[in-house]
Design a protein around this motif. Structure first.
Motif, PDB file in Angstrom:
ATOM      1  N   SER A   1       3.224   6.446   7.837  1.00 14.75           N
ATOM      2  CA  SER A   1       4.383   5.770   7.261  1.00 14.75           C
ATOM      3  C   SER A   1       3.989   5.222   5.902  1.00 14.75           C
ATOM      4  O   SER A   1       2.832   4.872   5.681  1.00 14.75           O
ATOM      5  CB  SER A   1       4.815   4.594   8.135  1.00 14.75           C
ATOM      6  N   THR A   2       4.963   5.142   5.014  1.00 14.48           N
ATOM      7  CA  THR A   2       4.675   4.485   3.740  1.00 14.48           C
ATOM      8  C   THR A   2       4.453   2.999   4.018  1.00 14.48           C
ATOM      9  O   THR A   2       4.914   2.469   5.032  1.00 14.48           O
ATOM     10  CB  THR A   2       5.837   4.645   2.743  1.00 14.48           C
ATOM     11  N   GLY A   3       3.755   2.355   3.125  1.00 10.51           N
ATOM     12  CA  GLY A   3       3.521   0.928   3.280  1.00 10.51           C
ATOM     13  C   GLY A   3       4.810   0.134   3.352  1.00 10.51           C
ATOM     14  O   GLY A   3       4.935  -0.815   4.114  1.00 10.51           O
ATOM     15  N   ARG A   4       5.802   0.546   2.580  1.00  8.18           N
ATOM     16  CA  ARG A   4       7.089  -0.165   2.577  1.00  8.18           C
ATOM     17  C   ARG A   4       7.795  -0.028   3.930  1.00  8.18           C
ATOM     18  O   ARG A   4       8.375  -0.995   4.427  1.00  8.18           O
ATOM     19  CB  ARG A   4       7.972   0.387   1.454  1.00  8.18           C
TER      20      ARG A   4
ATOM     21  N   GLY B   1       0.818  -1.210   0.000  1.00  9.07           N
ATOM     22  CA  GLY B   1       0.000   0.000   0.000  1.00  9.07           C
ATOM     23  C   GLY B   1       0.848   1.255   0.000  1.00  9.07           C
ATOM     24  O   GLY B   1       2.074   1.208  -0.007  1.00  9.07           O
ATOM     25  N   GLU B   2       0.176   2.388   0.010  1.00 11.46           N
ATOM     26  CA  GLU B   2       0.863   3.680  -0.026  1.00 11.46           C
ATOM     27  C   GLU B   2       1.117   4.257   1.360  1.00 11.46           C
ATOM     28  O   GLU B   2       2.152   4.853   1.607  1.00 11.46           O
ATOM     29  CB  GLU B   2       0.027   4.693  -0.836  1.00 11.46           C
ATOM     30  N   GLU B   3       0.133   4.103   2.290  1.00  8.51           N
ATOM     31  CA  GLU B   3       0.272   4.757   3.588  1.00  8.51           C
ATOM     32  C   GLU B   3      -0.468   3.992   4.685  1.00  8.51           C
ATOM     33  O   GLU B   3      -1.567   3.487   4.482  1.00  8.51           O
ATOM     34  CB  GLU B   3      -0.281   6.181   3.520  1.00  8.51           C
ATOM     35  N   THR B   4       0.166   3.944   5.833  1.00  4.43           N
ATOM     36  CA  THR B   4      -0.445   3.450   7.060  1.00  4.43           C
ATOM     37  C   THR B   4      -0.319   4.579   8.075  1.00  4.43           C
ATOM     38  O   THR B   4       0.786   5.081   8.301  1.00  4.43           O
ATOM     39  CB  THR B   4       0.262   2.171   7.567  1.00  4.43           C
TER      40      THR B   4
ATOM     41  N   SER C   1      -5.128   2.116   6.807  1.00  7.23           N
ATOM     42  CA  SER C   1      -4.083   1.708   5.889  1.00  7.23           C
ATOM     43  C   SER C   1      -4.707   1.190   4.603  1.00  7.23           C
ATOM     44  O   SER C   1      -5.801   0.618   4.626  1.00  7.23           O
ATOM     45  CB  SER C   1      -3.229   0.600   6.519  1.00  7.23           C
ATOM     46  N   ASP C   2      -3.992   1.390   3.496  1.00  7.28           N
ATOM     47  CA  ASP C   2      -4.421   0.806   2.234  1.00  7.28           C
ATOM     48  C   ASP C   2      -3.605  -0.462   1.912  1.00  7.28           C
ATOM     49  O   ASP C   2      -3.711  -1.018   0.837  1.00  7.28           O
ATOM     50  CB  ASP C   2      -4.349   1.818   1.094  1.00  7.28           C
ATOM     51  N   MET C   3      -2.824  -0.914   2.898  1.00  5.48           N
ATOM     52  CA  MET C   3      -2.095  -2.166   2.778  1.00  5.48           C
ATOM     53  C   MET C   3      -3.098  -3.314   2.629  1.00  5.48           C
ATOM     54  O   MET C   3      -4.235  -3.207   3.094  1.00  5.48           O
ATOM     55  CB  MET C   3      -1.267  -2.362   4.065  1.00  5.48           C
TER      56      MET C   3
END
Length: 165
Positions: A114-117, A94-97, A147-149
């Motif tokens: 935080s970024t997903g990574r 995803g892009e963001e959590t 989150s979009d994770m």
């Protein structure tokens, strides 16, 4: 003789792979400890909204990303609120959590994104993704996360008084 060595080497390689996949932080059971599951299907009023449950040292909840959640955290004195996630079945970073912790009465908020990574890197390195915020207000605090994770998660909250840190 070489067949024995090959099987042993294969077994060792498999064990190492499992260790890498589970991360250094341990298992889901280690993460949960003696806490009990709260399905977060209630409606606790906080900040002119409703949280699904009250999380503290005795409970945890679980769910699925992408998505969002709202929990209530009770704080008896100025403290650090630490929100931790154990991630499973991750199929996309995803892009963001983001985690947002509100002071009591929602007079202020602290948002950490935080970024997903980065979230996955922390999970792989430490076995858990967590963020913490110091709050000064006493009482009920709304904690929101989204989150979009694409993953399943287990979430828990720890509260540590600032005076003992």
């Amino acid at each position: 003789m070489s067949g024995v060595v090959t099987r042993s080497a294969r077994g060792l390689a498999g064990a190492m792979l499992m260790l890498l996949l589970t991360g250094c932080g341990g298992s889901r059971e280690d993460f949960i400890g003696a806490r009990v599951l709260d399905v977060c299907k209630a409606s606790w009023p906080v900040c002119s909204q409703f949280a699904g449950c009250i999380l503290g040292p005795e409970s945890y909840s679980e769910g699925r990303f992408p998505g969002r959640g709202k929990v209530l955290v009770r704080v008896p004195e100025a403290s650090t609120i630490k929100v931790s996630f154990y991630l499973e079945e991750v199929t996309a970073a995803g892009e963001e959590t983001a985690i947002t912790v509100h002071e009591e009465g929602c007079r202020a908020r602290h948002r950490q994104a935080s970024t997903g990574r980065v979230a996955l890197d922390q999970m792989e390195k430490f076995g858990v993704f967590s963020r913490q915020v110091d709050v000064t207000g006493v009482g009920d605090h709304l904690v929101e996360f989204d989150s979009d994770m694409q993953a399943r998660y287990v979430v828990k909250v720890d509260v540590t008084p600032l005076r003992i840190q």
